[in-house]
Design an enzyme around this catalytic site. Structure first.
Site, PDB file in Angstrom:
ATOM      1  N   GLU A 107       0.862  -1.174   0.000  1.00 61.53           N
ATOM      2  CA  GLU A 107       0.000   0.000   0.000  1.00 61.53           C
ATOM      3  C   GLU A 107       0.905   1.233   0.000  1.00 61.53           C
ATOM      4  O   GLU A 107       1.767   1.355   0.883  1.00 61.53           O
ATOM      5  CB  GLU A 107      -0.907   0.003   1.226  1.00 61.53           C
ATOM      6  CG  GLU A 107      -1.895   1.149   1.241  1.00 61.53           C
ATOM      7  CD  GLU A 107      -2.796   1.140   2.459  1.00 61.53           C
ATOM      8  OE1 GLU A 107      -3.599   2.079   2.603  1.00 61.53           O
ATOM      9  OE2 GLU A 107      -2.692   0.192   3.270  1.00 61.53           O
ATOM     10  N   ARG A 142       4.989 -12.966   9.869  1.00 56.45           N
ATOM     11  CA  ARG A 142       5.625 -11.699   9.523  1.00 56.45           C
ATOM     12  C   ARG A 142       6.970 -11.560  10.226  1.00 56.45           C
ATOM     13  O   ARG A 142       7.286 -12.313  11.151  1.00 56.45           O
ATOM     14  CB  ARG A 142       4.712 -10.521   9.876  1.00 56.45           C
ATOM     15  CG  ARG A 142       4.443 -10.392  11.363  1.00 56.45           C
ATOM     16  CD  ARG A 142       3.487  -9.247  11.655  1.00 56.45           C
ATOM     17  NE  ARG A 142       4.079  -7.972  11.289  1.00 56.45           N
ATOM     18  CZ  ARG A 142       3.405  -6.823  11.307  1.00 56.45           C
ATOM     19  NH1 ARG A 142       2.122  -6.798  11.609  1.00 56.45           N
ATOM     20  NH2 ARG A 142       4.011  -5.697  11.002  1.00 56.45           N
ATOM     21  N   LYS A 186       3.489   1.381  10.091  1.00 51.62           N
ATOM     22  CA  LYS A 186       3.676   2.620   9.332  1.00 51.62           C
ATOM     23  C   LYS A 186       3.098   3.816  10.083  1.00 51.62           C
ATOM     24  O   LYS A 186       3.652   4.921  10.025  1.00 51.62           O
ATOM     25  CB  LYS A 186       3.018   2.502   7.957  1.00 51.62           C
ATOM     26  CG  LYS A 186       3.743   1.586   6.989  1.00 51.62           C
ATOM     27  CD  LYS A 186       3.016   1.612   5.650  1.00 51.62           C
ATOM     28  CE  LYS A 186       3.615   0.631   4.671  1.00 51.62           C
ATOM     29  NZ  LYS A 186       2.869   0.607   3.399  1.00 51.62           N
TER      30      LYS A 186
END
Length: 573
Positions: free
Chosen positions: A49, A276, A286
């Site tokens: 993204e 992850r 983020k």
């Protein structure tokens, strides 16, 4: 030897060219191929993204997908999940492309979810016509309150049974911009009693009057991730959609949307999840990284203390070191925390092979060789890199007046101090053996100059002039008259606890290390005059450093990458 002993195990190559057993994602692919899936239909993708810079966690996803592409000679798409114009910018798109290229990977197709807005809209209309989607006119807070809990089923929206024609009309009006933000959403009609709460009539579209960085003001309704993701994979014919573990509950919805659009005439993609990358002493959200920037804790996304790829690059990390780190961490099914020391080991191991050796003095004190002729200069040979002897030697100027590290001298010291002291000999790196004679102090008692003598017959090197005489200590140094001024930025870990965001009741920024950056004035040997930004170097006896882009013709700037040894392992035990 392993294949011979274990013929039933399939092996792959690591980034270092070593063999390893396949990880579980590779086993899934091998099983699919064995079951008849055509290798020619394999296609992977990396779907970031564009609402921030990529970080160390993304490196794992990048390497996983692109390494699979290399292993199976299959294409890998780069697809931007650009469905939220409120947070996305072109600068993030550009940075992501630069980061992936810098890591050494090249994508096949450059795709954008916004490329599929027309098709997604048509498919949404199809779900409405099938009675599988409806327009809800409640606000987001009310919708959330009706979702229920894992043990309590949700309640139906009062708009759930709107007629197909009314839903079609309202959805068209939403697209045409006839309704304000927050007045309507499009929801899938699935099951408000589903055990997986993501299946409780999830929102597919919301109204958002924001300018998109690619489509401008063409759209005022934007699809949400769960609706966009699987359908984008299908359009691109991605065979294996690999996501981090937090998306595992989304798999049911991923598959429901694809099945709801049946009949489809192409291969349905398969979503599978992996753990992850969680790294100690850092955060990778983020939102939290943006918060650090906005509140001035760090300068920007590429601050060398940041766990972003841009920050790691500016810190001196190399593509090879990051890829080796991902190889060493492995691909797992369960979330775990990788210690920062493994990342530091990876870059230290890579730079040991590649980084030229130079001399720098970070905390200087003057050293004068009393019996060395005033005005005389020599140019001594300094090995560029002992791991690459074919690179040969560089010339290092030597003179009567030198600079050494202040900590490398003590007036009085015990036997375990192998550096310079009065009446003790040490060798100057690439040069002569010197002996401490006396000191000069200022009014406060601080040593301002060390007086030594040298042995003219003790020159180091490999030629006929080289001395075979041995002493225990070796010091690095620079010639005072020839040294270049430099700014050196010494970096420590940004946080002083292993899991800064673990406690949700405590602001993660309260764990910021106040000594994460120290800026000093230093001196470096003149061979560095031609150094360029991002050149990696080893300051001998001090650690690995990199030339920062802030460097100018008047002053070089160096960032410390990592020390020569792992000092954190001892502190953490």
């Amino acid at each position: 030897s392993y294949p011979a002993k274990h013929p039933f195990i399939i092996f792959a190559k690591t980034n270092k060219g070593m063999e390893r057993p396949l990880h579980f994602i590779e086993h899934i692919i091998e099983e699919d191929l064995t079951s008849g899936f055509s290798k020619e239909n394999l296609r992977f993708r990396f779907p970031p993204e564009p609402n921030g810079y990529l970080h160390i966690g993304h490196v794992k996803a990048i390497c996983l997908n692109f390494n699979l592409g290399e292993r199976y000679n299959a294409p890998v798409n780069l697809r931007f999940d650009d469905t939220n114009p409120a947070k996305e910018e072109q600068q993030f798109v550009d940075a992501i492309k630069e980061n992936i290229s810098w890591l050494g990977y090249q994508w096949d197709l450059e795709c954008y979810a916004s490329d599929y807005f027309d098709q997604l809209y048509v498919w949404a209309q199809d779900l409405i016509s099938k009675g599988l989607a409806y327009v809800d006119s409640q606000n987001s807070e009310t919708i959330a309150s009706q979702k229920g809990t894992p043990t309590l089923q949700g309640t139906h929206s009062p708009f759930r049974d709107r007629s197909i024609s009314e839903n079609q009309t309202l959805f068209e009006e939403m697209k045409a911009g006839k309704h304000p933000e927050g007045s309507h959403v499009l929801r899938a009609k699935i099951d408000m009693a589903a055990s997986n709460m993501l299946l409780r009539d999830p929102v597919m579209y919301r109204i958002l009057y924001k300018t998109h960085h690619r489509t401008g003001d063409q759209w005022c309704i934007y699809p949400l991730y769960d609706w966009t993701h699987g359908e984008s994979d299908y359009i691109e014919q991605v065979s294996h959609s690999l996501c981090s573990l937090e998306f595992k509950p989304h798999r049911d919805l991923y598959e429901w949307f694809l099945e709801a659009l049946a009949p489809l005439d192409k291969i349905a993609p398969k979503q599978r999840e992996f753990a992850r990358m969680n790294l100690s002493y850092t955060v990778t959200s983020k939102r939290k990284l943006m918060e650090l920037i906005q509140e001035g804790v760090v300068q920007d996304w590429d601050d060398p203390r940041m766990p972003t790829i841009a920050g790691l690059r500016r810190r001196g990390y190399t593509p090879t070191s990051l890829r080796n780190f991902v190889d060493a961490a492995g691909v797992a099914k369960r979330d775990n925390v990788i210690d920062m020391s493994l990342l530091e080991y990876s870059v230290r191991e890579d730079l040991n092979l590649k980084a030229p050796r130079v001399m720098a003095v970070l905390d200087p004190v003057k050293l004068t060789i009393s019996n060395y002729p005033e005005g005389k200069e020599e140019h001594l040979d300094g090995e560029i890199n002992p791991e690459q002897p074919e690179l040969g030697f560089r010339k290092v100027p030597f003179s009567k007046h030198l600079l050494i590290e202040r900590e490398d001298f003590k007036e009085e010291a015990n036997r375990k101090f192998f550096r310079l002291t009065i009446d003790k000999e040490v060798r100057l790196k690439n040069g002569y053996i010197i002996k401490g004679e006396s000191v000069v102090k200022d009014a406060s008692g601080k040593i301002t100059e060390i007086i030594c003598t040298y042995d003219p017959e003790s020159k180091s090197g490999s030629g006929s002039e080289a001395s075979m005489r041995k002493v225990k200590g070796t010091l690095h140094w620079v010639s005072e008259a020839h040294a270049l001024n430099a700014e050196v930025r010494l970096y420590d870990r940004l946080f002083n606890v292993p899991a800064p965001d673990q406690d949700k009741d405590v602001d993660f920024k309260s764990h910021v290390n106040p000594e994460s950056l120290t800026v000093i004035k230093a001196f470096v040997e003149p061979s560095l005059k031609t150094a360029k930004p991002f050149d990696n170097l080893q300051f001998q006896r001090l650690g690995y450093f990199v030339v920062d882009p802030d460097s100018t013709e008047k002053e070089l700037v160096f960032n410390k990458t990592v020390g020569l040894r792992d000092t954190w392992a001892k502190q953490n035990n």
